[in-house]
Design a protein around this motif. Structure first.
Motif, PDB file in Angstrom:
ATOM      1  N   GLN A 178       0.849  -1.192   0.000  1.00 59.44           N
ATOM      2  CA  GLN A 178       0.000   0.000   0.000  1.00 59.44           C
ATOM      3  C   GLN A 178       0.888   1.247   0.000  1.00 59.44           C
ATOM      4  O   GLN A 178       1.972   1.238   0.581  1.00 59.44           O
ATOM      5  N   HIS A 179       0.407   2.303  -0.643  1.00 58.53           N
ATOM      6  CA  HIS A 179       1.207   3.528  -0.769  1.00 58.53           C
ATOM      7  C   HIS A 179       0.475   4.715  -0.156  1.00 58.53           C
ATOM      8  O   HIS A 179      -0.742   4.827  -0.270  1.00 58.53           O
ATOM      9  N   TRP A 180       1.238   5.609   0.469  1.00 61.21           N
ATOM     10  CA  TRP A 180       0.717   6.896   0.943  1.00 61.21           C
ATOM     11  C   TRP A 180       1.678   7.980   0.469  1.00 61.21           C
ATOM     12  O   TRP A 180       2.905   7.806   0.567  1.00 61.21           O
ATOM     13  N   GLU A 181       1.155   9.082  -0.037  1.00 61.42           N
ATOM     14  CA  GLU A 181       2.008  10.161  -0.537  1.00 61.42           C
ATOM     15  C   GLU A 181       1.602  11.492   0.076  1.00 61.42           C
ATOM     16  O   GLU A 181       0.412  11.747   0.294  1.00 61.42           O
ATOM     17  N   TRP A 182       2.592  12.332   0.343  1.00 59.83           N
ATOM     18  CA  TRP A 182       2.361  13.718   0.785  1.00 59.83           C
ATOM     19  C   TRP A 182       3.576  14.541   0.404  1.00 59.83           C
ATOM     20  O   TRP A 182       4.690  14.259   0.838  1.00 59.83           O
ATOM     21  N   LYS A 183       3.337  15.541  -0.428  1.00 63.17           N
ATOM     22  CA  LYS A 183       4.409  16.408  -0.928  1.00 63.17           C
ATOM     23  C   LYS A 183       5.553  15.548  -1.469  1.00 63.17           C
ATOM     24  O   LYS A 183       5.361  14.791  -2.398  1.00 63.17           O
ATOM     25  N   ASN A 184       6.754  15.657  -0.873  1.00 59.46           N
ATOM     26  CA  ASN A 184       7.908  14.933  -1.423  1.00 59.46           C
ATOM     27  C   ASN A 184       8.166  13.585  -0.748  1.00 59.46           C
ATOM     28  O   ASN A 184       9.209  12.975  -0.949  1.00 59.46           O
ATOM     29  N   PHE A 185       7.197  13.099   0.046  1.00 61.13           N
ATOM     30  CA  PHE A 185       7.384  11.827   0.743  1.00 61.13           C
ATOM     31  C   PHE A 185       6.462  10.747   0.191  1.00 61.13           C
ATOM     32  O   PHE A 185       5.288  11.013  -0.090  1.00 61.13           O
ATOM     33  N   GLN A 186       7.019   9.544   0.054  1.00 62.93           N
ATOM     34  CA  GLN A 186       6.206   8.385  -0.327  1.00 62.93           C
ATOM     35  C   GLN A 186       6.471   7.262   0.678  1.00 62.93           C
ATOM     36  O   GLN A 186       7.619   6.894   0.926  1.00 62.93           O
ATOM     37  N   VAL A 187       5.392   6.752   1.274  1.00 58.72           N
ATOM     38  CA  VAL A 187       5.506   5.677   2.259  1.00 58.72           C
ATOM     39  C   VAL A 187       4.883   4.415   1.663  1.00 58.72           C
ATOM     40  O   VAL A 187       3.791   4.455   1.088  1.00 58.72           O
ATOM     41  N   THR A 188       5.585   3.290   1.790  1.00 64.09           N
ATOM     42  CA  THR A 188       5.107   2.015   1.248  1.00 64.09           C
ATOM     43  C   THR A 188       5.119   0.957   2.340  1.00 64.09           C
ATOM     44  O   THR A 188       6.114   0.823   3.078  1.00 64.09           O
ATOM     45  N   LEU A 189       4.021   0.220   2.447  1.00 63.73           N
ATOM     46  CA  LEU A 189       3.967  -0.927   3.364  1.00 63.73           C
ATOM     47  C   LEU A 189       4.625  -2.102   2.654  1.00 63.73           C
ATOM     48  O   LEU A 189       4.037  -2.718   1.765  1.00 63.73           O
ATOM     49  N   THR A 190       5.875  -2.408   3.012  1.00 63.99           N
ATOM     50  CA  THR A 190       6.629  -3.447   2.296  1.00 63.99           C
ATOM     51  C   THR A 190       6.339  -4.847   2.832  1.00 63.99           C
ATOM     52  O   THR A 190       6.292  -5.812   2.085  1.00 63.99           O
ATOM     53  N   LYS A 191       6.155  -4.949   4.160  1.00 63.56           N
ATOM     54  CA  LYS A 191       5.802  -6.219   4.801  1.00 63.56           C
ATOM     55  C   LYS A 191       4.699  -5.944   5.798  1.00 63.56           C
ATOM     56  O   LYS A 191       4.329  -4.794   6.019  1.00 63.56           O
ATOM     57  N   ARG A 192       4.209  -6.979   6.441  1.00 67.95           N
ATOM     58  CA  ARG A 192       3.113  -6.802   7.402  1.00 67.95           C
ATOM     59  C   ARG A 192       3.515  -5.890   8.553  1.00 67.95           C
ATOM     60  O   ARG A 192       2.691  -5.174   9.101  1.00 67.95           O
ATOM     61  N   ARG A 193       4.807  -5.894   8.910  1.00 73.43           N
ATOM     62  CA  ARG A 193       5.263  -5.111  10.060  1.00 73.43           C
ATOM     63  C   ARG A 193       6.359  -4.111   9.681  1.00 73.43           C
ATOM     64  O   ARG A 193       7.122  -3.678  10.542  1.00 73.43           O
ATOM     65  N   ALA A 194       6.453  -3.730   8.423  1.00 72.21           N
ATOM     66  CA  ALA A 194       7.535  -2.831   8.003  1.00 72.21           C
ATOM     67  C   ALA A 194       7.065  -1.867   6.922  1.00 72.21           C
ATOM     68  O   ALA A 194       6.251  -2.209   6.064  1.00 72.21           O
ATOM     69  N   MET A 195       7.587  -0.650   7.009  1.00 74.15           N
ATOM     70  CA  MET A 195       7.299   0.385   6.014  1.00 74.15           C
ATOM     71  C   MET A 195       8.607   0.979   5.503  1.00 74.15           C
ATOM     72  O   MET A 195       9.609   1.017   6.224  1.00 74.15           O
ATOM     73  N   GLN A 196       8.540   1.482   4.272  1.00 74.31           N
ATOM     74  CA  GLN A 196       9.689   2.193   3.703  1.00 74.31           C
ATOM     75  C   GLN A 196       9.268   3.618   3.373  1.00 74.31           C
ATOM     76  O   GLN A 196       8.232   3.836   2.759  1.00 74.31           O
ATOM     77  N   VAL A 197      10.061   4.590   3.817  1.00 75.61           N
ATOM     78  CA  VAL A 197       9.787   6.007   3.539  1.00 75.61           C
ATOM     79  C   VAL A 197      10.836   6.515   2.562  1.00 75.61           C
ATOM     80  O   VAL A 197      12.043   6.374   2.808  1.00 75.61           O
ATOM     81  N   ARG A 198      10.379   7.106   1.466  1.00 76.11           N
ATOM     82  CA  ARG A 198      11.311   7.650   0.474  1.00 76.11           C
ATOM     83  C   ARG A 198      11.066   9.148   0.315  1.00 76.11           C
ATOM     84  O   ARG A 198       9.931   9.581   0.113  1.00 76.11           O
ATOM     85  N   ASN A 199      12.129   9.922   0.423  1.00 81.41           N
ATOM     86  CA  ASN A 199      12.078  11.355   0.142  1.00 81.41           C
ATOM     87  C   ASN A 199      12.540  11.543  -1.305  1.00 81.41           C
ATOM     88  O   ASN A 199      13.718  11.342  -1.620  1.00 81.41           O
ATOM     89  N   VAL A 200      11.631  11.923  -2.186  1.00 79.74           N
ATOM     90  CA  VAL A 200      11.957  11.966  -3.621  1.00 79.74           C
ATOM     91  C   VAL A 200      12.876  13.141  -3.965  1.00 79.74           C
ATOM     92  O   VAL A 200      13.448  13.171  -5.060  1.00 79.74           O
ATOM     93  N   LEU A 201      13.035  14.105  -3.046  1.00 81.42           N
ATOM     94  CA  LEU A 201      13.927  15.240  -3.329  1.00 81.42           C
ATOM     95  C   LEU A 201      15.395  14.830  -3.282  1.00 81.42           C
ATOM     96  O   LEU A 201      16.195  15.240  -4.118  1.00 81.42           O
ATOM     97  N   ASN A 202      15.752  14.027  -2.287  1.00 86.87           N
ATOM     98  CA  ASN A 202      17.161  13.615  -2.165  1.00 86.87           C
ATOM     99  C   ASN A 202      17.343  12.096  -2.218  1.00 86.87           C
ATOM    100  O   ASN A 202      18.440  11.593  -1.998  1.00 86.87           O
ATOM    101  N   ASP A 203      16.242  11.385  -2.499  1.00 87.35           N
ATOM    102  CA  ASP A 203      16.256   9.914  -2.601  1.00 87.35           C
ATOM    103  C   ASP A 203      16.674   9.223  -1.301  1.00 87.35           C
ATOM    104  O   ASP A 203      17.115   8.071  -1.309  1.00 87.35           O
ATOM    105  N   ALA A 204      16.533   9.917  -0.188  1.00 92.48           N
ATOM    106  CA  ALA A 204      16.829   9.299   1.112  1.00 92.48           C
ATOM    107  C   ALA A 204      15.747   8.286   1.458  1.00 92.48           C
ATOM    108  O   ALA A 204      14.561   8.509   1.206  1.00 92.48           O
ATOM    109  N   VAL A 205      16.157   7.148   2.023  1.00 95.83           N
ATOM    110  CA  VAL A 205      15.217   6.071   2.361  1.00 95.83           C
ATOM    111  C   VAL A 205      15.318   5.744   3.851  1.00 95.83           C
ATOM    112  O   VAL A 205      16.421   5.596   4.386  1.00 95.83           O
ATOM    113  N   ASP A 206      14.166   5.682   4.519  1.00100.36           N
ATOM    114  CA  ASP A 206      14.118   5.262   5.926  1.00100.36           C
ATOM    115  C   ASP A 206      13.250   4.021   6.032  1.00100.36           C
ATOM    116  O   ASP A 206      12.216   3.912   5.363  1.00100.36           O
ATOM    117  N   LEU A 207      13.669   3.087   6.893  1.00103.55           N
ATOM    118  CA  LEU A 207      12.882   1.879   7.136  1.00103.55           C
ATOM    119  C   LEU A 207      12.233   1.981   8.514  1.00103.55           C
ATOM    120  O   LEU A 207      12.903   2.286   9.505  1.00103.55           O
TER     121      LEU A 207
END
Length: 765
Positions: free
Chosen positions: A292-321
């Motif tokens: 599942q995906h959620w977007e707001w301004k320059n952030f995209q959050v993805t539910l990668t597993k049942r208990r994990a999400m990935q956050v991507r900042n499209v401005l600098n391509d930084a990724v947080d788990l």
């Protein structure tokens, strides 16, 4: 490990981690997903072949993880069986001639409906006593579903779908839905939409009036199962070696091809995160909703597993788990915060720092909806509504009589910084309004009532509490706007547009957008309807919306970007002019000179029209004069000039109110200031003769003036006096029109013509 040896006919969840399945091998098996163990609950007699089963519903507003304790099982021998969770058959009831093809509890658990090969639809009590035979027909009824209010039943009749109310003599709705026999139906209580699947290899989505909303392409094999997710946002479709996940509007998120044979029955877990399928080859298939995906301004959050999400900042391509202790159930990303609810806790992340979330335990149940505003967010579960600050502090929990939180969604609940609005399900013409800070009803406690059923509501997000507006779409697809203020008199509901099927407020200023028939429209200043409805068309931005195809939906309106989802699931982004938002910002800060300078720079009529309305609303008549002159409204410029030259403050205020069409308020202002003659003159100029005479008599002044104006009015049209009150007061009263002209020195003669013209104009507003 216990497994089924024959076709699995039906499945059902007790909790989010436990499932029961029934098979033609006469076993009922319990599956524990945490320990991956299976247990035989009961071995049914050899003459009982299970066909369908349904857990008895948990009562509304119960504590979390409460398990269902019993279920109804229908079988091929014409009986249904009430069976406890431990496998004890409490009761077996002869119900139909031939197999009982489906059985469903209503949402309250007070009634059971069964359908069979004999074509009968029967209603039973909780204990298995026959209440009524609802209908009888010549063909087998393969599937049945309750309406959201438990007052209607939907069932199949060959290629037809039929909705029959429980009340006798009520209108029955029937329509041809498929080209082949219909095998499965489902009716969701949250979105009020109907799913159907048939031997014509198609699945379809309908509204509750039988109007088609989606028609799938033919599959290779008949569609044997369909099921709504509990929150009504998704549904699952099962066929031979096929499992499909779809959005509520019909388009497909995912297609899997498991080696299962036909999937005869699909069940969603209570939290809506996973499904189970009863398979023709004796297996039970489990699937989890991820990606599942959620977007707001320059952030995209993805539910990668049942208990994990990935956050991507499209401005600098930084990724947080982001990792969670329990499975993620709901999430929302808006106003620089990500709110995530798991099965036991709520996590609040700031987009500035993903490493240190605020975490607090959930009070009850599974969260079914998260709504965000700038200062706080709302959680809805099966029993209550909770408002929290982004620091995790509990703020309030609004309640009203008969509240059912299990059927609330983003269309029927709206949140702003100071207000919570909820459209009632028991009476869809009513909106309940609450103070966010206390959870108490707003103002004097009255709810907002409309003449038609309301489909979707939305509160504006900016400005003062006293100016808070709510926009809503009713069942006629009219877009209306009104104030949420609830003190004394009923606030006027004003229609903004027709044939509007989706809307959204901007997150940074009170700009409204909507899809109106084949047009995309932005109302840059919707409050114009309260100030000068004449110039409303000049404050709009319009463009053709045919590129968005049929039934598009506005997903978000952030900054100057509108995101629209088309019927095929694709997202389209539209950018609108950034200048109206800047104008809103200047006006909210009372920077009128900057606002005028901006409009002169942009040189657009839309901007000047918005500024004109904003200036009148904020009583800045100098700016209003400049703006009206820029859009060529010369008569209004002249009237504004006459207002500016009025001697008293109260008189100016009254005439500004008149300018906006607020006649009663203008009259009140004049009367409170002791300017009785001007209040009388307002009503004379509007030909409101009854009120003019009433005021003159009440304050014992200018009765002769009113009678003289009335006489002149009648003479102009060659009419005789017929009004009894005027005839009564005319007896023995001498008056001359020339005398009243002298007597009416409080009203300037040189402004009379413009004044009268504007008054008449305001009367039509």
């Amino acid at each position: 490990m216990v497994t089924h040896q024959e076709l699995v006919s039906c499945v059902g969840w007790t909790t989010a981690e436990e499932l029961y399945s029934c098979s033609d091998d006469h076993q009922i098996v319990k599956w524990n997903l945490l320990s991956s163990e299976t247990t035989q609950i009961v071995k049914l007699p050899d003459d009982i072949y299970p066909i369908d089963f349904h857990w008895f519903p948990k009562s509304l507003g119960v504590k979390k993880q409460t398990q269902a304790e019993s279920f109804v099982l229908t079988s091929s021998d014409g009986k249904f069986h009430l069976i406890s969770k431990l496998g004890r058959v409490e009761k077996s009831i002869e119900a139909h001639c031939g197999a009982v093809l489906a059985g469903r509890w209503n949402y309250e658990g007070t009634a059971l409906v069964t359908v069979g090969e004999d074509g009968q639809i029967k209603i039973w009590s909780k204990t298995g006593m026959l209440r009524s035979t609802l209908a009888q027909q010549g063909t087998p009824v393969y599937s049945v579903a309750w309406g959201p209010d438990s007052e209607k039943v939907l069932y199949t009749a060959g290629k037809q779908l039929i909705i029959k109310p429980l009340q006798p003599n009520a209108k029955v709705l029937q329509w041809k839905a498929h080209d082949g026999i219909i095998l499965k139906v489902d009716w969701n209580s949250v979105n009020d939409l109907i799913l159907s699947a048939g031997e014509d290899c198609k699945y379809k989505v309908w509204d509750s009036y039988g109007r088609p909303l989606y028609n799938s392409q033919p599959h290779e094999h008949p569609i044997t199962s369909v099921a709504w997710a509990p929150d009504g946002e998704l549904f699952a479709v099962g066929s031979f070696h096929t499992l499909r996940l779809c959005d509520k509007t019909g388009w497909s998120y995912a297609l899997e091809k498991p080696n299962t044979g036909s999937i005869f029955n699909i069940a969603w877990s209570i939290d809506g995160t996973q499904i189970a399928g009863a398979c023709g080859n004796g297996h039970v298939v489990f699937a989890h909703v991820v990606e599942q995906h959620w977007e707001w301004k320059n952030f995209q959050v993805t539910l990668t597993k049942r208990r994990a999400m990935q956050v991507r900042n499209v401005l600098n391509d930084a990724v947080d788990l982001l990792e969670f202790r329990d499975r993620v159930i709901k999430a929302s990303l808006n106003y620089a915060h990500l709110v995530v609810s798991t099965s036991l806790q709520c996590y609040v992340f700031s987009t500035k720092n993903w490493n240190t979330p605020i975490i607090f335990d959930l009070k009850e149940g599974t969260v079914s909806l998260i709504l965000q505003a700038e200062r706080h967010f709302l959680l809805v579960d099966g029993s209550s509504i909770y408002l929290y600050s982004y620091e995790g502090r509990f703020i309030s929990s609004p309640k009203f009589p008969g509240m059912r939180t299990d059927i609330l969604n983003a269309q029927t609940v709206s949140l702003s910084n100071d207000t919570i609005a909820i459209r009632d399900k028991a009476d869809e013409k009513i909106i309940f309004l609450f103070e966010a800070s206390t959870g108490k009803p707003l103002g004097d406690g009255k709810f907002l009532s409309h003449k038609n059923e309301i489909l979707e509501i939305a509160l504006d997000q900016k400005g003062l509490t006293n100016d808070r507006k709510i926009a809503f779409i009713d069942k006629n697809r009219d877009l209306c706007i009104t104030s949420v203020k609830r003190f004394g008199k009923e606030e006027q509901i004003i229609k903004l547009g027709t044939m509007v099927h989706t809307l959204a407020w901007n997150d940074t200023c009170n700009i409204l957008c909507g899809l109106q028939d084949t047009r995309f429209i932005v109302w840059y200043y919707p409050n114009t309807v309260y100030v000068d409805r004449d110039i409303l068309p000049k404050t709009l931005y319009e463009r053709d919306a045919s590129e968005f195809s049929k039934n598009p939906h506005i997903v978000s309106f952030v900054g100057n970007q509108v995101t629209i989802r088309r019927a095929d699931g694709s997202l389209v982004h539209i950018s609108i002019s950034p200048y109206p938002a800047i104008l809103h910002e200047y006006v909210s800060s009372s920077k009128w000179e900057d606002a005028v300078r901006l409009c002169r720079f942009v040189k657009e009529q839309t901007m000047w029209a918005c500024l004109a309305a904003m200036a009148v609303a904020n009583r800045d008549m100098t700016t209003a004069e400049i703006a009206y002159a820029a859009i060529g409204e010369i008569d209004k410029v002249q009237y504004i000039n006459s207002i500016k030259s009025l001697p008293s403050k109260e008189s100016k205020m009254a005439h500004i109110l008149l300018f906006s069409g607020n006649i009663q308020e203008a009259e009140i202002v004049l009367l409170q200031a002791g300017l009785v003659y001007q209040a009388i003159q307002i009503n004379i100029n509007l030909y409101n003769w009854e009120r003019a005479l009433e005021l003159a008599v009440k304050y014992k002044t200018h009765v002769d003036t009113v009678l003289a104006y009335r006489q002149k009015f009648l003479e102009t049209f060659g009419k005789q006096e017929t009004n009894k009150r005027y005839l009564h007061y005319a007896e023995g009263t001498e008056y001359k029109f020339s005398f009243t002209r002298d007597n009416s020195c409080q009203l300037r003669d040189d402004s009379r013509e413009i004044y009268q013209k504007t008054l008449l104009h305001g009367c039509a507003w």
